[in-house]
Design an enzyme around this catalytic site. Structure first.
Site, PDB file in Angstrom:
ATOM      1  N   CYS A 113      -3.797   0.190  -8.177  1.00 43.71           N
ATOM      2  CA  CYS A 113      -4.560  -0.943  -7.655  1.00 43.71           C
ATOM      3  C   CYS A 113      -3.684  -2.108  -7.209  1.00 43.71           C
ATOM      4  O   CYS A 113      -4.138  -2.972  -6.453  1.00 43.71           O
ATOM      5  CB  CYS A 113      -5.564  -1.413  -8.702  1.00 43.71           C
ATOM      6  N   HIS A 253      -8.216  -8.546  -7.796  1.00 39.47           N
ATOM      7  CA  HIS A 253      -8.573  -7.134  -7.668  1.00 39.47           C
ATOM      8  C   HIS A 253     -10.011  -6.942  -8.139  1.00 39.47           C
ATOM      9  O   HIS A 253     -10.408  -7.440  -9.188  1.00 39.47           O
ATOM     10  CB  HIS A 253      -7.617  -6.286  -8.500  1.00 39.47           C
ATOM     11  N   ASN A 283     -14.658  -0.358  -7.341  1.00 42.83           N
ATOM     12  CA  ASN A 283     -13.198  -0.446  -7.404  1.00 42.83           C
ATOM     13  C   ASN A 283     -12.598   0.490  -6.367  1.00 42.83           C
ATOM     14  O   ASN A 283     -12.683   1.705  -6.502  1.00 42.83           O
ATOM     15  CB  ASN A 283     -12.723  -0.067  -8.812  1.00 42.83           C
TER      16      ASN A 283
END
Length: 326
Positions: A113, A253, A283
């Site tokens: 990520c 994020h 996500n």
């Protein structure tokens, strides 16, 4: 002083929407359970014939269009992904071919990520040293193909898509003020995909034991994510001698609404300054921040002179931040 500035942004996501209501019919879960624990209400899922390179290419093209930069001017293409089209060649090479950026060197990086910010940091350094003048940095994932759709704890979290930026040299003082990247491999088992690398190659055993899917120890990841992202955010602010009052927009994020809220509270950032689109996409790993950045940009939430803080955390473990004067 020459800085690396973001000249244009772009994103591309699948048309197919998978809502929490849809998931209720697939696995033992509910819309309320997912929304309460994650803040996610839907995510985008790639259709057959759509790949990581599909969305990476479209996002790059949109960023180039906004920047008014031709593919011939691009000297570097970085794709951050943990779900490449192939183990090799690099997905970045496929994007290079698709957009006809024949002068660009192209390669992938894997930092989960945090991958986009790792790529942005690398492009920034190459521009500041005069090695290149213009780059495309992309975060792109098709996580739906490495998710166990029978595991209610993970299948609701992830989605597909891509975001991209065009980065170029700037001499007006604005641009990327600093980037900060970190890793700690001692925690690798908390979030990983066991197969099908060469430790667990593509065999029937890998399929039978479902090792090709993401495995995560959610509670442990949550605690580490909040701590690491707080550390990275403060590092960026302190490195540039600015305070929270100077900040115009915080783009974290987009992993979990509870993580975002916890970081915002610990840093003392007003909710109005935190950009969140997690509810729409889930996500998307390396694509998360550049998708959010493009949405915020195109929606008019970012203006010249604004101070932006980007902040991420991912498997590896990795974490990163960037402070940008727009």
């Amino acid at each position: 002083m020459v800085r690396a500035a973001i000249l244009g942004t772009g994103c591309a996501v699948p048309a197919k929407v998978l809502s929490n209501i849809d998931l209720e019919r697939m696995v033992d879960t509910t819309d309320e359970w997912i929304t309460t624990r994650t803040g996610i209400t839907e995510r985008r899922i790639a259709s057959p014939g759509e790949y990581t390179s599909t969305f990476a290419t479209k996002a790059a093209e949109r960023a180039l269009e906004m920047a008014g930069v031709s593919a011939d001017e691009i000297e570097l293409i970085i794709v951050a992904t943990v779900t490449p089209d192939f183990p090799f060649p690099a997905t970045a090479c496929l994007v290079q071919n698709n957009i006809k950026a024949s002068r660009a060197v192209a390669f992938d990086i894997s930092a989960a990520c945090s991958g986009f910010l790792f790529g942005l940091s690398l492009a920034e350094k190459m521009i500041m040293t005069g090695t290149i003048r213009k780059a495309v940095v992309i975060g792109a994932e098709v996580l739906s193909r490495v998710v166990d759709w029978s595991d209610r704890n993970t299948c609701c979290l992830f989605g597909d898509g891509s975001g991209a930026v065009v980065v170029g040299a700037s001499e007006d003082g604005n641009g990327i003020l600093s980037t900060h990247i970190h890793s700690d491999g001692s925690y690798w088992e908390l979030l990983h995909q066991p197969g099908a690398g060469n430790r667990n190659p593509a065999t029937q055993k890998v399929v039978d034991e479902r090792l090709m899917f993401i495995q995560m120890q959610g509670n442990e990841v949550f605690k580490l994510a909040v701590r690491a992202m707080e550390e990275a955010a403060n590092e960026a602010l302190e490195a540039n001698g600015v305070g929270l009052a100077d900040l115009d927009l915080f783009i974290p994020h987009q992993a979990n609404r509870r993580i975002i809220d916890a970081i915002g509270k610990r840093l003392g950032i007003h909710p109005d300054k935190i950009f969140v689109n997690l509810h729409k996409y889930g996500n998307t790993s390396a694509a998360s921040i550049p998708i959010a950045l493009d949405e915020a940009n195109r929606a008019g939430h970012i203006h010249p002179g604004n101070l932006l803080l980007l902040d991420s955390f991912g498997g590896g473990l990795t974490w990163a931040s960037a402070l940008i004067r727009w």
